[in-house]
Every structure is written in C-alpha cells, then in structure tokens.
Design a protein around this motif. Structure first.
Motif, PDB file in Angstrom:
ATOM      1  N   ASN A 142      12.259 -16.062   1.787  1.00  0.00           N
ATOM      2  CA  ASN A 142      12.858 -14.967   1.015  1.00  0.00           C
ATOM      3  C   ASN A 142      12.087 -13.657   1.196  1.00  0.00           C
ATOM      4  N   VAL A 143      11.834 -13.302   2.445  1.00  0.00           N
ATOM      5  CA  VAL A 143      10.985 -12.149   2.741  1.00  0.00           C
ATOM      6  C   VAL A 143      11.788 -10.853   2.618  1.00  0.00           C
ATOM      7  N   LYS A 144      11.170  -9.879   1.968  1.00  0.00           N
ATOM      8  CA  LYS A 144      11.750  -8.538   1.883  1.00  0.00           C
ATOM      9  C   LYS A 144      10.664  -7.513   2.136  1.00  0.00           C
ATOM     10  N   LEU A 145      10.908  -6.658   3.130  1.00  0.00           N
ATOM     11  CA  LEU A 145       9.981  -5.591   3.493  1.00  0.00           C
ATOM     12  C   LEU A 145      10.640  -4.246   3.243  1.00  0.00           C
ATOM     13  N   LEU A 146       9.936  -3.359   2.560  1.00  0.00           N
ATOM     14  CA  LEU A 146      10.406  -1.992   2.345  1.00  0.00           C
ATOM     15  C   LEU A 146       9.472  -1.052   3.098  1.00  0.00           C
ATOM     16  N   GLN A 147      10.064  -0.257   4.004  1.00  0.00           N
ATOM     17  CA  GLN A 147       9.264   0.651   4.824  1.00  0.00           C
ATOM     18  C   GLN A 147      10.155   1.744   5.404  1.00  0.00           C
ATOM     19  N   LYS A 148       9.695   2.984   5.327  1.00  0.00           N
ATOM     20  CA  LYS A 148      10.352   4.132   5.947  1.00  0.00           C
ATOM     21  C   LYS A 148      11.840   4.209   5.591  1.00  0.00           C
ATOM     22  N   GLY A 149      12.160   3.966   4.330  1.00  0.00           N
ATOM     23  CA  GLY A 149      13.535   4.072   3.874  1.00  0.00           C
ATOM     24  C   GLY A 149      14.421   2.904   4.251  1.00  0.00           C
ATOM     25  N   GLN A 150      13.851   1.863   4.834  1.00  0.00           N
ATOM     26  CA  GLN A 150      14.609   0.676   5.213  1.00  0.00           C
ATOM     27  C   GLN A 150      14.244  -0.505   4.322  1.00  0.00           C
ATOM     28  N   ILE A 151      15.197  -1.441   4.192  1.00  0.00           N
ATOM     29  CA  ILE A 151      14.946  -2.722   3.551  1.00  0.00           C
ATOM     30  C   ILE A 151      15.217  -3.794   4.596  1.00  0.00           C
ATOM     31  N   ILE A 152      14.210  -4.597   4.893  1.00  0.00           N
ATOM     32  CA  ILE A 152      14.339  -5.649   5.903  1.00  0.00           C
ATOM     33  C   ILE A 152      14.204  -6.994   5.218  1.00  0.00           C
ATOM     34  N   ASN A 153      15.249  -7.827   5.329  1.00  0.00           N
ATOM     35  CA  ASN A 153      15.219  -9.188   4.801  1.00  0.00           C
ATOM     36  C   ASN A 153      15.167 -10.177   5.958  1.00  0.00           C
ATOM     37  N   ALA A 154      14.429 -11.269   5.792  1.00  0.00           N
ATOM     38  CA  ALA A 154      14.325 -12.279   6.843  1.00  0.00           C
ATOM     39  C   ALA A 154      13.730 -13.559   6.257  1.00  0.00           C
ATOM     40  N   ARG A 164      11.211 -14.992   7.833  1.00  0.00           N
ATOM     41  CA  ARG A 164       9.790 -14.895   8.174  1.00  0.00           C
ATOM     42  C   ARG A 164       9.525 -13.524   8.779  1.00  0.00           C
ATOM     43  N   ILE A 165       8.401 -12.932   8.431  1.00  0.00           N
ATOM     44  CA  ILE A 165       7.972 -11.678   9.043  1.00  0.00           C
ATOM     45  C   ILE A 165       6.490 -11.788   9.392  1.00  0.00           C
ATOM     46  N   GLU A 166       6.174 -11.511  10.651  1.00  0.00           N
ATOM     47  CA  GLU A 166       4.790 -11.406  11.112  1.00  0.00           C
ATOM     48  C   GLU A 166       4.498  -9.924  11.317  1.00  0.00           C
ATOM     49  N   TYR A 167       3.393  -9.437  10.770  1.00  0.00           N
ATOM     50  CA  TYR A 167       3.164  -8.000  10.793  1.00  0.00           C
ATOM     51  C   TYR A 167       1.714  -7.662  11.092  1.00  0.00           C
ATOM     52  N   GLN A 168       1.509  -6.416  11.522  1.00  0.00           N
ATOM     53  CA  GLN A 168       0.160  -5.893  11.723  1.00  0.00           C
ATOM     54  C   GLN A 168       0.182  -4.386  11.519  1.00  0.00           C
ATOM     55  N   LYS A 169      -0.856  -3.875  10.885  1.00  0.00           N
ATOM     56  CA  LYS A 169      -0.949  -2.450  10.635  1.00  0.00           C
ATOM     57  C   LYS A 169      -2.049  -1.840  11.488  1.00  0.00           C
ATOM     58  N   ASP A 170      -1.751  -0.680  12.063  1.00  0.00           N
ATOM     59  CA  ASP A 170      -2.729   0.114  12.787  1.00  0.00           C
ATOM     60  C   ASP A 170      -3.048   1.324  11.916  1.00  0.00           C
ATOM     61  N   ASP A 195       0.869  -1.168   0.000  1.00  0.00           N
ATOM     62  CA  ASP A 195       0.000   0.000   0.000  1.00  0.00           C
ATOM     63  C   ASP A 195       0.907   1.219   0.000  1.00  0.00           C
ATOM     64  N   LYS A 196       0.385   2.392   0.329  1.00  0.00           N
ATOM     65  CA  LYS A 196       1.188   3.613   0.242  1.00  0.00           C
ATOM     66  C   LYS A 196       2.270   3.687   1.311  1.00  0.00           C
ATOM     67  N   ASP A 197       2.208   2.823   2.346  1.00  0.00           N
ATOM     68  CA  ASP A 197       3.132   2.913   3.471  1.00  0.00           C
ATOM     69  C   ASP A 197       4.196   1.826   3.502  1.00  0.00           C
ATOM     70  N   TYR A 198       3.942   0.671   2.887  1.00  0.00           N
ATOM     71  CA  TYR A 198       4.913  -0.418   2.943  1.00  0.00           C
ATOM     72  C   TYR A 198       4.775  -1.313   1.707  1.00  0.00           C
ATOM     73  N   GLU A 199       5.815  -2.144   1.494  1.00  0.00           N
ATOM     74  CA  GLU A 199       5.819  -3.094   0.384  1.00  0.00           C
ATOM     75  C   GLU A 199       6.471  -4.378   0.875  1.00  0.00           C
ATOM     76  N   LEU A 200       5.822  -5.512   0.628  1.00  0.00           N
ATOM     77  CA  LEU A 200       6.274  -6.785   1.175  1.00  0.00           C
ATOM     78  C   LEU A 200       6.309  -7.842   0.074  1.00  0.00           C
ATOM     79  N   HIS A 201       7.468  -8.527  -0.032  1.00  0.00           N
ATOM     80  CA  HIS A 201       7.649  -9.624  -0.984  1.00  0.00           C
ATOM     81  C   HIS A 201       7.975 -10.898  -0.214  1.00  0.00           C
TER      82      HIS A 201
END
Length: 213
Positions: free
Chosen positions: A126-138, A140-146, A102-108
C-alpha cells in the motif's frame, strides 16, 4: 528517575542508549538483553530513535522499539508502530503504518526499510509517495535521495498509478530519475489526459514532453 548513558560508547560507531526511565538487564539464551521503558532515547551519529518501550540485544546490536515510536535523522522524520534497527548494517525496518518524510517528499507504506547511511530505502505494501505535485501509488517502491537534488529517484513496482493535476499514468513498473527529471513507464503503460489515451510498450516522460516508443 531517568537514566542517562550518553558517555558509554562512541555514538558514531555504535548504537547506544541515551535515556530511559526504567532499565532492566536480563540474560536470555546466553545473550544480554536490555528491557527499557519510559522516555526511551537511542542514538547513533545523527540518528535519534524514540519510544516508550524497547529492547536492546547487545551482542547483535539490535534495538526493537514500540509504543509511540519515532525517528529523526537530519531533516528526515519517521513514525510507525514498531522499529527494528540493525545497527551493524545501518538498516532500519519500520513496521505498521510507516511514514517517512522530509521537506522534499513524503512516503507511506505498510513497512519501510531505510538504509540510514545512504538515505535510501524500500517501501512495501500500500505504498504512496508524494513528490513534486505528484501522487505515486504502487505495491513496492525502491528509492534513493541525492543531496544535490530536492527529491528522490525511485523504481515503483506493481499496480503503479502516477497522478498529477493534468493526467493519470498507469503501468506495471515505473522508473524516475530525479537527476534528469525523467520517468520511464514499463509493462502495459497507459496515460490518460483529458480525452486522450496513450499506450505503448514503453513511455518516456520528460515533464511536459512525452515520447512514445
């Protein structure tokens, strides 16, 4: 000729087939199954599912979609190879090159399970999260949006690498709380920034402030 079935059931309570070019009903092991082809659109509340081919297992309210698959809910988008939507549980399993944004994050990831009623999920492989100028690889990622905040809180597990413009952080597990803008690194955490390396049992990051425990 397209088939429109938009008035059969209450869209808020149940998944329904809104449109398809070809619809064939079959009974398999005593269960009614719809085989659908061409410009397929499923809908449930504010969730819309699209594909070229699919099956709907009515007894279990399960839809399996493939061939040019996508989903949209509010401002959140999804593409992948195959979707399994378990309507009773409001759970969507996206398989194969899953991509959510969405407009705030991107997850592969290889696969992403999304809980559509609470805007949360689990990404695996092969998880990759893009958010707030960071790239997070892991692994597994468990997430929740408020909805109050423009981003997601997450727990990243396994071979975690957090990369931003000034530093690289690695660890076995990372927890990010979007509400208080804090990341905690666990399991052999290490931060590399210019010529400096920080290690410890646990590292707490508060944007520009770092605290080593």
């Amino acid at each position: 000729i397209s088939i429109h079935l938009g008035n059969l059931v209450n869209a808020r309570d149940r998944l329904y087939l809104k449109q398809a070019d070809i619809l064939e009903n079959k009974t398999i092991n005593g269960e009614s199954v719809k085989f659908i082809n061409g410009n397929v659109i499923f809908s449930k509340g504010n969730l819309t599912l699209n594909c070229n081919q699919g099956r709907h297992y009515e007894k279990n309210d399960l839809a399996i979609l493939f061939d040019n698959v996508s989903a949209v809910q509010n401002q959140r988008n999804l593409t992948c190879d195959t979707i399994k939507f378990f309507s009773k549980e409001n759970m969507l399993l996206s398989i194969g090159e899953a991509h959510v944004w969405d407009k705030d994050y991107e997850l592969h990831a290889d696969s992403i399970t999304i809980f559509t009623d609470i805007d949360s999920g689990i990404a695996v492989g092969n998880v990759k999260l893009l958010q707030k100028g960071q790239i997070i690889n892991a692994n597994r990622i468990e997430y929740q949006k408020d909805n109050k905040y423009n981003g997601i809180s997450y727990t990243a597990i396994g071979n975690v690498i957090i990369n931003d413009s000034s530093r690289i952080a690695t660890c076995g597990k990372a927890e990010y709380n979007r509400n208080i803008e804090q990341t905690i690194l666990f399991i052999e955490p290490e931060i590399k920034e210019s010529d400096r390396i920080i290690r410890g049992d646990q590292i707490v990051l508060n944007y520009e402030k770092e605290k080593l425990n």
